[in-house]
Design a protein around this motif. Structure first.
Motif, PDB file in Angstrom:
ATOM      1  N   GLU A 135     -32.058 -64.545  11.377  1.00 50.02           N
ATOM      2  CA  GLU A 135     -31.352 -64.878  10.432  1.00 50.02           C
ATOM      3  C   GLU A 135     -30.812 -66.293  10.389  1.00 50.02           C
ATOM      4  O   GLU A 135     -30.810 -67.034  11.638  1.00 50.02           O
ATOM      5  CB  GLU A 135     -30.103 -64.356  10.088  1.00 50.02           C
ATOM      6  N   GLU A 136     -31.166 -67.429   9.109  1.00 51.53           N
ATOM      7  CA  GLU A 136     -30.480 -68.075   8.966  1.00 51.53           C
ATOM      8  C   GLU A 136     -29.292 -68.995   9.818  1.00 51.53           C
ATOM      9  O   GLU A 136     -29.290 -70.532   9.650  1.00 51.53           O
ATOM     10  CB  GLU A 136     -30.959 -68.896   7.791  1.00 51.53           C
ATOM     11  N   ARG A 137     -28.347 -68.097   9.007  1.00 45.95           N
ATOM     12  CA  ARG A 137     -26.766 -67.980   9.540  1.00 45.95           C
ATOM     13  C   ARG A 137     -26.424 -66.741   9.562  1.00 45.95           C
ATOM     14  O   ARG A 137     -26.662 -65.781   9.295  1.00 45.95           O
ATOM     15  CB  ARG A 137     -26.368 -68.890   7.879  1.00 45.95           C
ATOM     16  N   ALA A 138     -25.341 -67.442  10.227  1.00 43.81           N
ATOM     17  CA  ALA A 138     -23.822 -66.060  10.467  1.00 43.81           C
ATOM     18  C   ALA A 138     -22.980 -66.514   9.763  1.00 43.81           C
ATOM     19  O   ALA A 138     -22.299 -67.541   9.225  1.00 43.81           O
ATOM     20  CB  ALA A 138     -23.356 -65.798  11.938  1.00 43.81           C
ATOM     21  N   THR A 139     -21.626 -65.287   9.076  1.00 43.11           N
ATOM     22  CA  THR A 139     -20.646 -65.591   8.603  1.00 43.11           C
ATOM     23  C   THR A 139     -19.869 -64.306   8.938  1.00 43.11           C
ATOM     24  O   THR A 139     -20.194 -63.776   9.444  1.00 43.11           O
ATOM     25  CB  THR A 139     -21.098 -64.803   6.778  1.00 43.11           C
TER      26      THR A 139
END
Length: 238
Positions: A135-139
């Motif tokens: 993925e492009e980012r994590a949250t």
């Protein structure tokens, strides 16, 4: 635990095999202050975890000392129609909240056994799991009162994008939502170019890699040289 700690990636089968040790560590982490342990939490946790393991995007990293579980970190990919970004107390830019296929990995539960905290196990779990993602980012979401947990994540490059007020629960009515870019592309667009220290951490995560169904409640992490702390995710948004 006296053996050397090993950290490895797993899959749903790993989580099912280690389910009871994972639950015990979750309980040991969150059944004591500053956290609240709501009535019926064990049953709810087991149901949530079962749903999560059935998600095809589920990912997990585990730390073990011999045959004993020393820590875990797991999560899943948010769907384009996710409700993760709903309920912010103040407006958050659409470039943050707009979701698309494969954009965001939600770090759901994260805990390290007290006997091995302060030895870098939490950071290894964090980098192993996130370094494996495409993925492009994590949250993630952290309870406002978990000051040490938030400090650890900020130390690792995560940035708070806003405070979310979700359905009332027995353990927290609000959560601070944090984001960490996982790719060079995400560094350019995440947070509308306001990533700050986050950018400095994204590249190491990428190099280390080459070395969320309903919303679920989260676990705790212990960073190198930092104090014990924990965090917990928002409750399900139906």
């Amino acid at each position: 635990m006296t053996s050397a700690v090993t950290v490895s990636l797993g899959a749903a089968a790993t989580a099912r095999r280690l389910f009871e040790p994972i639950y015990r560590l979750y309980y040991e982490t969150f059944s004591k202050p500053p956290y609240q342990w709501p009535e019926g939490e064990e049953e709810q946790y087991r149901r949530r975890f079962e749903r999560l393991m059935g998600d095809p995007t589920f990912g997990i990293a585990v730390a073990q000392c011999g045959d004993e579980l020393a820590g875990f970190a797991y999560g899943y990919t948010l769907r384009p129609d996710t409700k993760w970004w709903e309920g912010f107390v103040t407006p958050v830019p659409p470039e943050v909240t707009t979701e698309w296929e494969g954009r965001t990995f939600a770090l759901i539960d994260f805990a390290v056994d007290e006997s091995v905290r302060g030895k870098g196990v939490g950071r290894r779990l964090h980098d192993t799991l996130l370094g494996s993602r495409h993925e492009e980012r994590a949250t993630l979401a952290v309870e406002p009162q978990a000051h040490e947990a938030r400090g650890i994540y900020e130390h690792w490059g995560w940035q708070v994008v806003g405070r979310l007020r979700g359905p009332a629960t027995d353990f927290a009515p609000e959560f601070d939502i944090m984001v960490l870019p996982l790719s060079l592309k995400a560094q350019a667009v995440s947070l509308g170019g306001r990533c700050g220290a986050v950018h400095a951490v994204a590249a190491p995560l990428l190099s280390a890699a080459r070395v969320t169904t309903a919303q679920l409640p989260t676990g705790a992490v212990h960073a190198i040289g930092l104090s014990d702390s924990g965090l917990r995710e928002p409750p399900p948004h139906q």
